[in-house]
Design a protein around this motif. Structure first.
Motif, PDB file in Angstrom:
ATOM      1  N   MET A  79       0.785  -1.100   0.094  1.00 48.77           N
ATOM      2  CA  MET A  79      -0.004   0.136  -0.201  1.00 48.77           C
ATOM      3  C   MET A  79       0.877   1.896   0.551  1.00 48.77           C
ATOM      4  O   MET A  79       2.232   1.105   0.667  1.00 48.77           O
ATOM      5  N   ARG A  80       0.486   2.261  -0.349  1.00 51.60           N
ATOM      6  CA  ARG A  80       1.659   3.891  -0.319  1.00 51.60           C
ATOM      7  C   ARG A  80       0.552   3.942   1.021  1.00 51.60           C
ATOM      8  O   ARG A  80      -0.080   3.665   1.647  1.00 51.60           O
ATOM      9  N   ALA A  81       1.621   4.778   1.859  1.00 55.19           N
ATOM     10  CA  ALA A  81       1.534   5.507   3.200  1.00 55.19           C
ATOM     11  C   ALA A  81       2.543   6.320   3.333  1.00 55.19           C
ATOM     12  O   ALA A  81       3.300   6.610   2.533  1.00 55.19           O
ATOM     13  N   ILE A  82       2.239   7.468   4.575  1.00 54.20           N
ATOM     14  CA  ILE A  82       3.638   8.181   4.701  1.00 54.20           C
ATOM     15  C   ILE A  82       3.337   8.331   6.394  1.00 54.20           C
ATOM     16  O   ILE A  82       3.024   7.441   6.200  1.00 54.20           O
ATOM     17  N   TRP A  83       4.795   7.976   5.619  1.00 50.04           N
ATOM     18  CA  TRP A  83       5.934   7.131   7.130  1.00 50.04           C
ATOM     19  C   TRP A  83       6.763   8.758   6.999  1.00 50.04           C
ATOM     20  O   TRP A  83       7.897   9.289   6.849  1.00 50.04           O
ATOM     21  N   VAL A  84       6.742   8.841   8.684  1.00 48.16           N
ATOM     22  CA  VAL A  84       7.465   9.245   9.224  1.00 48.16           C
ATOM     23  C   VAL A  84       8.775   8.908  10.348  1.00 48.16           C
ATOM     24  O   VAL A  84       8.280   7.509  11.206  1.00 48.16           O
ATOM     25  N   GLU A  85       9.836   8.485  10.472  1.00 48.31           N
ATOM     26  CA  GLU A  85      10.852   8.103  11.023  1.00 48.31           C
ATOM     27  C   GLU A  85      11.293   8.847  12.074  1.00 48.31           C
ATOM     28  O   GLU A  85      12.140   8.399  12.851  1.00 48.31           O
ATOM     29  N   GLN A  86      11.373   9.995  11.452  1.00 48.50           N
ATOM     30  CA  GLN A  86      12.210  11.588  12.812  1.00 48.50           C
ATOM     31  C   GLN A  86      11.229  12.508  13.066  1.00 48.50           C
ATOM     32  O   GLN A  86      10.554  12.723  11.951  1.00 48.50           O
ATOM     33  N   ILE A  87      10.546  12.777  13.971  1.00 44.60           N
ATOM     34  CA  ILE A  87       9.592  13.629  14.085  1.00 44.60           C
ATOM     35  C   ILE A  87      10.996  14.795  14.037  1.00 44.60           C
ATOM     36  O   ILE A  87      11.331  15.092  13.552  1.00 44.60           O
ATOM     37  N   GLY A  88       9.451  16.070  13.810  1.00 44.87           N
ATOM     38  CA  GLY A  88       9.783  17.069  12.983  1.00 44.87           C
ATOM     39  C   GLY A  88       9.134  18.160  12.370  1.00 44.87           C
ATOM     40  O   GLY A  88       7.613  17.475  12.405  1.00 44.87           O
ATOM     41  N   GLU A  89       8.555  18.942  11.114  1.00 46.06           N
ATOM     42  CA  GLU A  89       7.657  19.743  10.153  1.00 46.06           C
ATOM     43  C   GLU A  89       7.328  18.523   9.338  1.00 46.06           C
ATOM     44  O   GLU A  89       8.376  17.915   8.767  1.00 46.06           O
ATOM     45  N   PRO A  90       6.347  19.207   9.120  1.00 44.85           N
ATOM     46  CA  PRO A  90       5.526  18.262   7.995  1.00 44.85           C
ATOM     47  C   PRO A  90       6.287  17.724   6.452  1.00 44.85           C
ATOM     48  O   PRO A  90       6.346  16.520   6.437  1.00 44.85           O
ATOM     49  N   GLU A  91       7.822  18.642   6.158  1.00 45.48           N
ATOM     50  CA  GLU A  91       8.336  17.791   5.570  1.00 45.48           C
ATOM     51  C   GLU A  91       9.012  17.000   5.320  1.00 45.48           C
ATOM     52  O   GLU A  91       9.836  15.622   4.595  1.00 45.48           O
ATOM     53  N   THR A  92       9.164  16.019   6.688  1.00 45.43           N
ATOM     54  CA  THR A  92       9.817  14.620   7.398  1.00 45.43           C
ATOM     55  C   THR A  92       9.064  13.678   6.614  1.00 45.43           C
ATOM     56  O   THR A  92       9.580  13.059   7.133  1.00 45.43           O
ATOM     57  N   MET A  93       7.573  13.855   6.787  1.00 47.23           N
ATOM     58  CA  MET A  93       6.754  12.751   5.583  1.00 47.23           C
ATOM     59  C   MET A  93       7.383  12.563   4.672  1.00 47.23           C
ATOM     60  O   MET A  93       7.095  12.895   3.779  1.00 47.23           O
ATOM     61  N   GLN A  94       7.463  11.183   4.975  1.00 42.84           N
ATOM     62  CA  GLN A  94       7.168  10.654   3.062  1.00 42.84           C
ATOM     63  C   GLN A  94       6.784   9.948   2.559  1.00 42.84           C
ATOM     64  O   GLN A  94       5.805   8.787   3.470  1.00 42.84           O
ATOM     65  N   LEU A  95       6.339  10.194   1.337  1.00 48.11           N
ATOM     66  CA  LEU A  95       5.493   8.346   0.969  1.00 48.11           C
ATOM     67  C   LEU A  95       6.081   7.390   0.108  1.00 48.11           C
ATOM     68  O   LEU A  95       6.919   7.143  -0.117  1.00 48.11           O
ATOM     69  N   ARG A  96       5.642   6.463   0.949  1.00 48.30           N
ATOM     70  CA  ARG A  96       6.734   5.512   0.765  1.00 48.30           C
ATOM     71  C   ARG A  96       4.653   3.819   0.413  1.00 48.30           C
ATOM     72  O   ARG A  96       3.821   4.684  -0.014  1.00 48.30           O
ATOM     73  N   GLU A  97       6.381   3.434  -0.087  1.00 53.95           N
ATOM     74  CA  GLU A  97       5.021   2.042  -0.691  1.00 53.95           C
ATOM     75  C   GLU A  97       5.379   0.759   0.795  1.00 53.95           C
ATOM     76  O   GLU A  97       6.615   0.272   0.622  1.00 53.95           O
ATOM     77  N   LEU A  98       4.604   0.855   1.266  1.00 54.84           N
ATOM     78  CA  LEU A  98       4.515  -0.567   2.422  1.00 54.84           C
ATOM     79  C   LEU A  98       3.817  -1.943   2.715  1.00 54.84           C
ATOM     80  O   LEU A  98       2.588  -1.639   1.651  1.00 54.84           O
ATOM     81  N   PRO A  99       4.488  -2.356   3.130  1.00 52.98           N
ATOM     82  CA  PRO A  99       3.432  -4.020   3.309  1.00 52.98           C
ATOM     83  C   PRO A  99       1.942  -3.922   3.988  1.00 52.98           C
ATOM     84  O   PRO A  99       2.284  -2.959   5.310  1.00 52.98           O
ATOM     85  N   ILE A 100       0.914  -4.325   3.935  1.00 54.38           N
ATOM     86  CA  ILE A 100       0.148  -3.914   4.166  1.00 54.38           C
ATOM     87  C   ILE A 100       0.365  -5.212   6.150  1.00 54.38           C
ATOM     88  O   ILE A 100       0.454  -5.912   5.997  1.00 54.38           O
ATOM     89  N   PRO A 101       0.004  -4.176   7.316  1.00 52.56           N
ATOM     90  CA  PRO A 101       0.204  -4.234   8.357  1.00 52.56           C
ATOM     91  C   PRO A 101      -0.864  -6.500   8.699  1.00 52.56           C
ATOM     92  O   PRO A 101      -1.995  -6.153   8.297  1.00 52.56           O
ATOM     93  N   ALA A 102       0.069  -6.845   8.796  1.00 53.61           N
ATOM     94  CA  ALA A 102      -0.939  -8.096   9.041  1.00 53.61           C
ATOM     95  C   ALA A 102      -2.299  -7.874  10.405  1.00 53.61           C
ATOM     96  O   ALA A 102      -2.335  -7.351  10.561  1.00 53.61           O
ATOM     97  N   LEU A 103      -3.039  -8.748  10.111  1.00 55.01           N
ATOM     98  CA  LEU A 103      -4.358  -8.427  10.217  1.00 55.01           C
ATOM     99  C   LEU A 103      -4.698  -9.079  11.665  1.00 55.01           C
ATOM    100  O   LEU A 103      -4.487 -10.575  11.538  1.00 55.01           O
TER     101      LEU A 103
END
Length: 331
Positions: free
Chosen positions: A7-31
């Motif tokens: 899935m596409r998702a917004i990913w934040v690895e380090q806290i900070g301003e909005p520009e720290t948010m990254q658009l990533r392709e990630l595995p869908i979390p296990a149910l």
């Protein structure tokens, strides 16, 4: 039931301003058992989401993070042991995190059915702002018909909710906002008095609007030096409800000011009220007929795509938005 793997998702690895948010392709979390997977159609963005990314929220931000506390969509799959929901059902969610993605897995108890007649954006705009408005005015504020309430940030997501709830409670609503366009939104929603928040004589203007008495309830979202002004706007035995500090500064509360008018000051945080027995049930019972009649309607502001998430957060910080900002992951 669908079986996508990423899935596409917004990913934040380090806290900070909005520009720290990254658009990533990630595995869908296990149910997991007790969880539900949603196809996320709309995410209501609150100032709390911005603070969480900055690491300034009331609770420490745990990274990595997919932001998005409040969202709506359809049930895509049910985990073991989940009942009461069906695949394809429209729901809203107070998941706390995880909304800014095409799919999210959330505990079943965080789901709420979407009131009839609301689209996904309106459903995503409803829970946080309207439950907070109810808790502020009714549960903690003990508002009574005929009283006067002052609403700061009146054209924002919470402000527009407070105006509508205030009107439903037969309160006189005084709305403060930073521009004439925003005051027009408040007026159209039924605010009885609208005042520019930046005017130098704001305390006198509020006093004049109340015949010199002051307001019975005041919803304080600004913080900083505005808190002292807010205390001066109050009627005897008035109640100040502190919901935020958009200025980024804590306000100082004068004990002398409280004593002179027998004032009370109460903090409001939806998260800590969610587990209180009967609170949300009472709110649902209050809102159901109002939503059906159209007396209350979530106010959706500008909508953004997932790729525009940083711009949405930046617009909220810049006070460029009205109503609830909504991000649509499927766009």
């Amino acid at each position: 039931m669908t079986n996508p793997s990423t899935m596409r998702a917004i990913w934040v690895e380090q806290i900070g301003e909005p520009e720290t948010m990254q658009l990533r392709e990630l595995p869908i979390p296990a149910l997991k058992p007790g969880f539900v997977r949603l196809k996320v159609d709309a995410v209501g963005i609150n100032f709390a989401d911005v603070l969480a990314v900055q690491g300034k929220y009331l609770t420490p931000t745990q990274t990595p993070l997919i932001p998005g506390m409040e969202f709506a969509g359809t049930v895509d799959a049910l985990g073991e042991g989940v009942s009461g929901f069906t695949v394809g059902q429209a729901v809203a969610c107070l998941g706390g995190r995880g909304g800014l993605a095409e799919y999210a897995t959330v505990p079943a108890q965080t789901l709420v059915p979407v009131p009839e007649g609301l689209n996904s954006a309106e459903a995503a705009a409803f829970p946080v702002s309207y439950y907070t408005a109810y808790i502020t005015l009714v549960t903690l504020g003990h508002a009574q018909p005929g009283e006067t309430v002052l609403v700061q940030g009146a054209a924002g997501a919470l402000g527009t909710a407070l105006i509508q709830v205030g009107r439903a409670l037969n309160l006189t609503v005084i709305a403060l906002a930073s521009t004439e366009d925003k005051l027009k939104i408040a007026s159209d929603l039924g605010a009885h008095v609208t005042l520019l928040s930046e005017r130098s004589d704001i305390v006198d203007a509020v006093k004049e609007a109340t015949g010199g008495k002051g307001v019975n309830l005041l919803v304080e979202i600004t913080g900083g030096e505005m808190v002292q002004k807010s205390l001066r706007m109050m009627a005897n035995r008035g109640r100040v409800l502190i919901v935020g500090a958009a200025s980024g500064e804590d306000g100082k509360v004068s004990s002398t000011a409280l004593m002179k008018k027998n004032l009370s000051v109460t903090g409001v945080w939806l998260t800590s009220m969610m587990g209180e027995p009967g609170v949300i049930e009472d709110a649902v019972a209050f809102f159901t007929p109002l939503l059906k009649s159209g007396q209350i309607r979530p106010q959706v502001g500008k909508t953004y795509s997932l790729e525009q998430s940083a711009a949405a957060f930046r617009d909220i910080l810049g006070r460029k938005t009205t109503g609830k900002v909504v991000i649509e992951p499927q766009r």
